[in-house]
Write a protein that holds these residues in place. Sequence first.
Motif, short mmCIF file in Angstrom:
data_model
loop_
_atom_site.label_atom_id
_atom_site.label_comp_id
_atom_site.label_asym_id
_atom_site.label_seq_id
_atom_site.Cartn_x
_atom_site.Cartn_y
_atom_site.Cartn_z
N GLY A 60 -1.39 -40.78 -61.02
CA GLY A 60 -0.13 -40.12 -59.50
C GLY A 60 -0.59 -38.25 -60.33
O GLY A 60 0.23 -38.21 -59.54
N VAL A 61 -1.66 -38.16 -60.71
CA VAL A 61 -1.40 -36.17 -60.84
C VAL A 61 -2.99 -36.24 -59.95
O VAL A 61 -3.67 -37.00 -60.08
N GLU A 62 -2.56 -35.59 -58.43
CA GLU A 62 -3.45 -34.98 -58.31
C GLU A 62 -3.27 -33.60 -58.16
O GLU A 62 -2.55 -32.80 -57.75
N TRP A 63 -4.64 -33.11 -58.45
CA TRP A 63 -4.83 -31.45 -59.05
C TRP A 63 -5.84 -31.02 -58.23
O TRP A 63 -6.57 -31.13 -57.32
N PRO A 64 -6.27 -29.74 -57.46
CA PRO A 64 -6.99 -29.23 -56.86
C PRO A 64 -8.28 -28.96 -57.47
O PRO A 64 -8.38 -28.91 -59.00
N VAL A 65 -9.00 -28.59 -56.81
CA VAL A 65 -10.92 -29.09 -57.05
C VAL A 65 -11.00 -27.96 -58.60
O VAL A 65 -10.86 -27.71 -59.54
N TRP A 66 -10.13 -26.66 -58.20
CA TRP A 66 -10.31 -25.49 -59.07
C TRP A 66 -10.03 -25.43 -60.30
O TRP A 66 -9.98 -25.06 -61.42
N ALA A 67 -8.17 -26.47 -60.50
CA ALA A 67 -7.96 -26.56 -61.85
C ALA A 67 -8.81 -27.03 -63.20
O ALA A 67 -9.27 -27.23 -63.81
N TYR A 68 -10.13 -28.60 -62.54
CA TYR A 68 -10.57 -29.09 -62.98
C TYR A 68 -12.15 -28.13 -63.53
O TYR A 68 -12.15 -28.31 -64.55
N ILE A 69 -12.38 -27.12 -62.89
CA ILE A 69 -13.30 -26.32 -63.42
C ILE A 69 -12.81 -25.07 -63.77
O ILE A 69 -13.28 -25.01 -64.98
N ALA A 70 -11.48 -24.78 -64.16
CA ALA A 70 -10.66 -23.87 -65.35
C ALA A 70 -10.53 -24.68 -66.47
O ALA A 70 -10.45 -24.28 -66.95
N ILE A 71 -10.02 -25.52 -66.27
CA ILE A 71 -10.33 -26.52 -67.75
C ILE A 71 -11.88 -26.28 -68.34
O ILE A 71 -12.09 -26.65 -69.58
N GLY A 72 -12.52 -26.82 -67.58
CA GLY A 72 -14.58 -26.89 -68.37
C GLY A 72 -14.58 -24.98 -68.45
O GLY A 72 -14.86 -25.37 -69.52
N VAL A 73 -13.92 -24.30 -67.56
CA VAL A 73 -14.58 -23.10 -68.36
C VAL A 73 -13.58 -22.91 -69.48
O VAL A 73 -13.94 -21.50 -70.32
N ALA A 74 -12.92 -23.55 -69.97
CA ALA A 74 -11.95 -22.78 -69.98
C ALA A 74 -12.30 -23.35 -71.65
O ALA A 74 -12.08 -22.32 -72.95
N LEU A 75 -12.78 -24.24 -71.30
CA LEU A 75 -13.45 -24.86 -72.88
C LEU A 75 -14.50 -24.08 -73.25
O LEU A 75 -14.74 -24.58 -74.79
N VAL A 76 -15.69 -23.52 -72.59
CA VAL A 76 -16.52 -23.37 -73.59
C VAL A 76 -16.26 -22.29 -74.38
O VAL A 76 -16.73 -22.63 -75.59
N PRO A 77 -15.78 -21.19 -74.00
CA PRO A 77 -14.69 -20.38 -75.43
C PRO A 77 -14.44 -21.19 -76.82
O PRO A 77 -14.82 -20.59 -78.34
N VAL A 78 -13.90 -21.93 -76.06
CA VAL A 78 -13.08 -23.14 -77.49
C VAL A 78 -14.53 -23.58 -78.26
O VAL A 78 -14.04 -23.76 -79.61
N ILE A 79 -15.21 -24.27 -77.80
CA ILE A 79 -16.02 -25.51 -78.64
C ILE A 79 -17.16 -24.41 -79.11
O ILE A 79 -17.23 -24.09 -80.35
N VAL A 80 -17.37 -22.96 -78.32
CA VAL A 80 -18.11 -22.27 -79.53
C VAL A 80 -17.41 -21.31 -80.52
O VAL A 80 -18.03 -21.79 -82.03
N GLY A 81 -16.68 -20.72 -80.38
CA GLY A 81 -15.47 -20.74 -81.15
C GLY A 81 -15.45 -21.97 -82.71
O GLY A 81 -15.52 -21.61 -83.93
N GLY A 82 -15.40 -22.98 -82.35
CA GLY A 82 -15.02 -24.25 -83.64
C GLY A 82 -16.53 -24.26 -83.85
O GLY A 82 -17.35 -24.69 -85.04
N ILE A 83 -17.76 -23.68 -83.59
CA ILE A 83 -19.02 -24.83 -83.83
C ILE A 83 -19.67 -22.87 -84.27
O ILE A 83 -19.80 -23.33 -86.10
N LYS A 84 -18.89 -21.54 -84.04
CA LYS A 84 -19.27 -20.63 -84.77
C LYS A 84 -18.58 -20.99 -86.87
O LYS A 84 -18.63 -20.45 -87.63
#
Length: 94
Positions: A60-84
Amino acid sequence: MGTVIGYVLFVIAAGWIAYKMNVSYNSAGGTAFAVPVYDAAIYPPILTAVGLYLVLPSFGVEWPVWAYIAIGVALVPVIVGGIKLMEEVGDREL
């Protein structure tokens, strides 16, 4: 059906990230053997965002599309930092 696909996408993304971090750790920072690992910073965030898009409406959670995009973009530096981090503390002789 969309919920099941969303959960499968979560599992694929988590497995991909875990595998690439394991490779980063075991390759001694890329000095033992060269394997591309930064693709884990591109595709799993996309899979995670799409998985959330498919799973959250069943709760029952309805988020706008930009929220999903923001989550995807925010995960990139987290994953890069973990790999580093895995490359730095990797399997090296002390």
